[in-house]
Design an enzyme around this catalytic site. Structure first.
Site, PDB file in Angstrom:
ATOM      1  N   ALA A  10       0.883  -1.015   0.046  1.00  0.00           N
ATOM      2  CA  ALA A  10      -0.003  -0.078  -0.043  1.00  0.00           C
ATOM      3  C   ALA A  10       0.816   1.349   0.029  1.00  0.00           C
ATOM      4  O   ALA A  10       0.521   2.234  -0.057  1.00  0.00           O
ATOM      5  CB  ALA A  10      -0.954   0.148   1.202  1.00  0.00           C
ATOM      6  N   TYR A 166       5.912 -13.675 -14.365  1.00  0.00           N
ATOM      7  CA  TYR A 166       4.880 -12.710 -13.922  1.00  0.00           C
ATOM      8  C   TYR A 166       3.597 -13.071 -14.605  1.00  0.00           C
ATOM      9  O   TYR A 166       2.538 -13.317 -13.791  1.00  0.00           O
ATOM     10  CB  TYR A 166       5.349 -11.409 -14.254  1.00  0.00           C
ATOM     11  CG  TYR A 166       4.187 -10.568 -13.964  1.00  0.00           C
ATOM     12  CD1 TYR A 166       4.188  -9.857 -12.840  1.00  0.00           C
ATOM     13  CD2 TYR A 166       3.336  -9.869 -15.099  1.00  0.00           C
ATOM     14  CE1 TYR A 166       3.319  -8.907 -12.386  1.00  0.00           C
ATOM     15  CE2 TYR A 166       2.393  -8.858 -14.544  1.00  0.00           C
ATOM     16  CZ  TYR A 166       2.344  -8.399 -13.112  1.00  0.00           C
ATOM     17  OH  TYR A 166       1.341  -7.308 -12.838  1.00  0.00           O
TER      18      TYR A 166
HETATM   19  N1  LIG Z   1       1.049  -1.046 -12.784  1.00  0.00           N
HETATM   20  C1  LIG Z   1       0.273  -1.928 -13.867  1.00  0.00           C
HETATM   21  O1  LIG Z   1       0.267  -1.413 -14.933  1.00  0.00           O
HETATM   22  C2  LIG Z   1      -0.259  -3.125 -13.327  1.00  0.00           C
HETATM   23  C3  LIG Z   1      -1.227  -4.084 -14.007  1.00  0.00           C
HETATM   24  C4  LIG Z   1      -1.823  -4.980 -13.731  1.00  0.00           C
HETATM   25  C5  LIG Z   1      -1.683  -5.420 -12.557  1.00  0.00           C
HETATM   26  N2  LIG Z   1      -0.743  -4.804 -11.587  1.00  0.00           N
HETATM   27  C6  LIG Z   1      -0.750  -5.385 -10.435  1.00  0.00           C
HETATM   28  O2  LIG Z   1      -1.091  -4.320  -9.366  1.00  0.00           O
HETATM   29  C7  LIG Z   1      -0.321  -4.609  -7.959  1.00  0.00           C
HETATM   30  C8  LIG Z   1       0.440  -3.320  -7.742  1.00  0.00           C
HETATM   31  O3  LIG Z   1       1.319  -2.867  -8.750  1.00  0.00           O
HETATM   32  P1  LIG Z   1       1.974  -1.337  -8.768  1.00  0.00           P
HETATM   33  O4  LIG Z   1       1.909  -1.071 -10.265  1.00  0.00           O
HETATM   34  O5  LIG Z   1       1.054  -0.454  -8.056  1.00  0.00           O
HETATM   35  O6  LIG Z   1       3.359  -1.505  -8.260  1.00  0.00           O
HETATM   36  P2  LIG Z   1       4.424  -0.816  -7.703  1.00  0.00           P
HETATM   37  O7  LIG Z   1       4.301   0.823  -8.044  1.00  0.00           O
HETATM   38  O8  LIG Z   1       5.814  -1.338  -8.148  1.00  0.00           O
HETATM   39  O9  LIG Z   1       4.247  -0.970  -6.241  1.00  0.00           O
HETATM   40  C9  LIG Z   1       4.459  -2.065  -5.738  1.00  0.00           C
HETATM   41  C10 LIG Z   1       3.878  -2.391  -4.056  1.00  0.00           C
HETATM   42  O10 LIG Z   1       4.088  -3.718  -3.605  1.00  0.00           O
HETATM   43  C11 LIG Z   1       5.165  -3.625  -2.340  1.00  0.00           C
HETATM   44  N3  LIG Z   1       5.707  -4.575  -2.318  1.00  0.00           N
HETATM   45  C12 LIG Z   1       6.712  -5.089  -3.354  1.00  0.00           C
HETATM   46  N4  LIG Z   1       7.142  -6.354  -2.985  1.00  0.00           N
HETATM   47  C13 LIG Z   1       6.589  -6.670  -1.775  1.00  0.00           C
HETATM   48  C14 LIG Z   1       6.624  -7.729  -0.699  1.00  0.00           C
HETATM   49  N5  LIG Z   1       7.624  -8.693  -1.017  1.00  0.00           N
HETATM   50  N6  LIG Z   1       5.932  -7.527   0.223  1.00  0.00           N
HETATM   51  C15 LIG Z   1       5.130  -6.530   0.536  1.00  0.00           C
HETATM   52  N7  LIG Z   1       4.822  -5.556  -0.302  1.00  0.00           N
HETATM   53  C16 LIG Z   1       5.569  -5.737  -1.408  1.00  0.00           C
HETATM   54  C17 LIG Z   1       5.771  -2.253  -2.823  1.00  0.00           C
HETATM   55  O11 LIG Z   1       6.052  -1.963  -1.247  1.00  0.00           O
HETATM   56  P3  LIG Z   1       7.668  -1.095  -1.204  1.00  0.00           P
HETATM   57  O12 LIG Z   1       7.072   0.475  -1.421  1.00  0.00           O
HETATM   58  O13 LIG Z   1       7.826  -0.998   0.352  1.00  0.00           O
HETATM   59  O14 LIG Z   1       8.773  -1.474  -2.082  1.00  0.00           O
HETATM   60  C18 LIG Z   1       4.600  -1.124  -3.359  1.00  0.00           C
HETATM   61  O15 LIG Z   1       3.883  -0.725  -2.102  1.00  0.00           O
HETATM   62  C19 LIG Z   1       0.688  -5.763  -8.551  1.00  0.00           C
HETATM   63  O16 LIG Z   1       0.239  -6.921  -7.953  1.00  0.00           O
HETATM   64  C20 LIG Z   1       0.762  -5.881 -10.092  1.00  0.00           C
HETATM   65  O17 LIG Z   1       1.211  -6.927 -10.489  1.00  0.00           O
HETATM   66  C21 LIG Z   1      -0.175  -3.806 -12.216  1.00  0.00           C
END
Ligand SMILES: NC(=O)c1ccc[n+]([C@@H]2O[C@H](COP(=O)([O-])OP(=O)(O)OC[C@H]3O[C@@H](n4cnc5c(N)ncnc54)[C@H](OP(=O)(O)O)[C@@H]3O)[C@@H](O)[C@H]2O)c1
Length: 262
Positions: A10, A166
């Site tokens: 989050a 992934y």
């Molecule tokens: N962005 C897209 O286009 C997209 C599309 C489809 C699905 N998603 C999915 O949406 C979700 C969020 O993606 P996002 O784009 O917001 O990614 P992001 O901007 O890279 O943020 C990732 C988040 O996950 C946390 N995190 C990473 N590894 C972790 C772990 N081992 N334990 C607990 N927290 C962890 C990070 O915490 P820290 O800040 O502490 O590193 C950060 O809060 C993911 O599941 C991703 O696969 C994203």
């Protein structure tokens, strides 16, 4: 007494967008992060301000936990129990992309293990732990309507040969939702997947130019980047309302990406 949500990952991106929308609805929040405490604290502040602006008082706290680790997941649950004593919503959002975008024929075991741990094993066992808590609570408090929502991806059915791990983890997450939907139905706990398309966040920042071009070329009927709040609004809607007789459903928040065209 406010409802309580755990949102994993989050601190940034989609997880922050989800937390902000839940804050508007008056959820108390366990803001999970892995390494970026500063970002998690900022999410917390933003959420409390957002709630205040919407005329509700909420509590938030930040919990460091690597959801790929058994002991960290236990701590996340234990600290949320200590702090709030109830759980109405688990949002499995935390996720990582492949350690490097390399061709399938050269992808590494290190990346495979890490991606599977964080994107699949973590949500699976966290859901198991949360479900046990929700089932117990449900026996005592019949009025509570807990829910579990996982954040999937269009990669669950769209091939990217430079991040196969992934794609496979997200495909398995879809089955996870169905499995838990069936298993938890008898306790009235619905389990949903929200399937985002291309969303602006740190995860997609390195490939921004590529997606700018694809969006301009019409890869999605709705020609714009998705935003974290788009996903957040969908989660909050599902969390707040009850869609009777519905579980195991996938809600696409992807600008229409999933629609095949001829
Ligand atoms: N962005 C897209 O286009 C997209 C599309 C489809 C699905 N998603 C999915 O949406 C979700 C969020 O993606 P996002 O784009 O917001 O990614 P992001 O901007 O890279 O943020 C990732 C988040 O996950 C946390 N995190 C990473 N590894 C972790 C772990 N081992 N334990 C607990 N927290 C962890 C990070 O915490 P820290 O800040 O502490 O590193 C950060 O809060 C993911 O599941 C991703 O696969 C994203």
């Amino acid at each position: 007494m406010n409802r309580v949500a755990i949102v994993t990952g989050a601190s940034r991106g989609i997880g922050r967008g989800i937390s902000l929308e839940l804050a508007k609805k008056g959820f108390d929040l366990a803001i999970n992060y892995c390494t970026r405490q500063d970002a998690a604290e900022f999410t917390s502040q933003l959420c409390r301000r957002q709630a205040e602006e919407n005329g509700v008082a909420i509590q938030t706290f930040e919990v460091q936990a690597d959801i790929g680790l058994d002991s960290d997941r236990d701590r996340l649950i234990a600290q949320t129990k200590d702090r709030f004593g109830r759980l109405d919503l688990l949002v499995n959002n935390a996720g990582i992309t492949s350690l490097e975008r390399s061709d399938l024929l050269h992808s590494t075991e290190e990346s495979f293990d890490r991606v599977m741990n964080v994107n699949l094993k973590g949500p699976f066992f966290l859901t198991q732990a949360a479900a046990a808590w929700m089932i117990n609570d449900g026996i005592l408090h019949k009025d509570r309507r807990p829910k579990i929502i996982s954040i999937g991806s269009i990669s669950s059915y769209t091939v990217s040969v430079n991040r196969g791990d992934y794609c496979m983890a997200k495909a398995a997450l879809r089955m996870m939702t169905r499995l838990y939907a069936v298993r938890l139905a008898e306790w009235g706990i619905p389990v949903y997947e929200i399937c985002p398309g291309v969303i602006q966040s740190d995860m997609t920042a390195p490939v921004k130019k590529k997606y700018d071009r694809l969006i301009a070329e019409g890869i999605t009927p709705i020609k714009r980047w998705g935003l974290p709040e788009d996903v957040g609004a969908a989660v909050a809607r599902l969390a707040d309302d009850r869609i009777e007789f519905c579980t195991g459903e996938v809600f696409n928040v992807d600008g229409g990406f999933h629609i095949r065209q001829l």
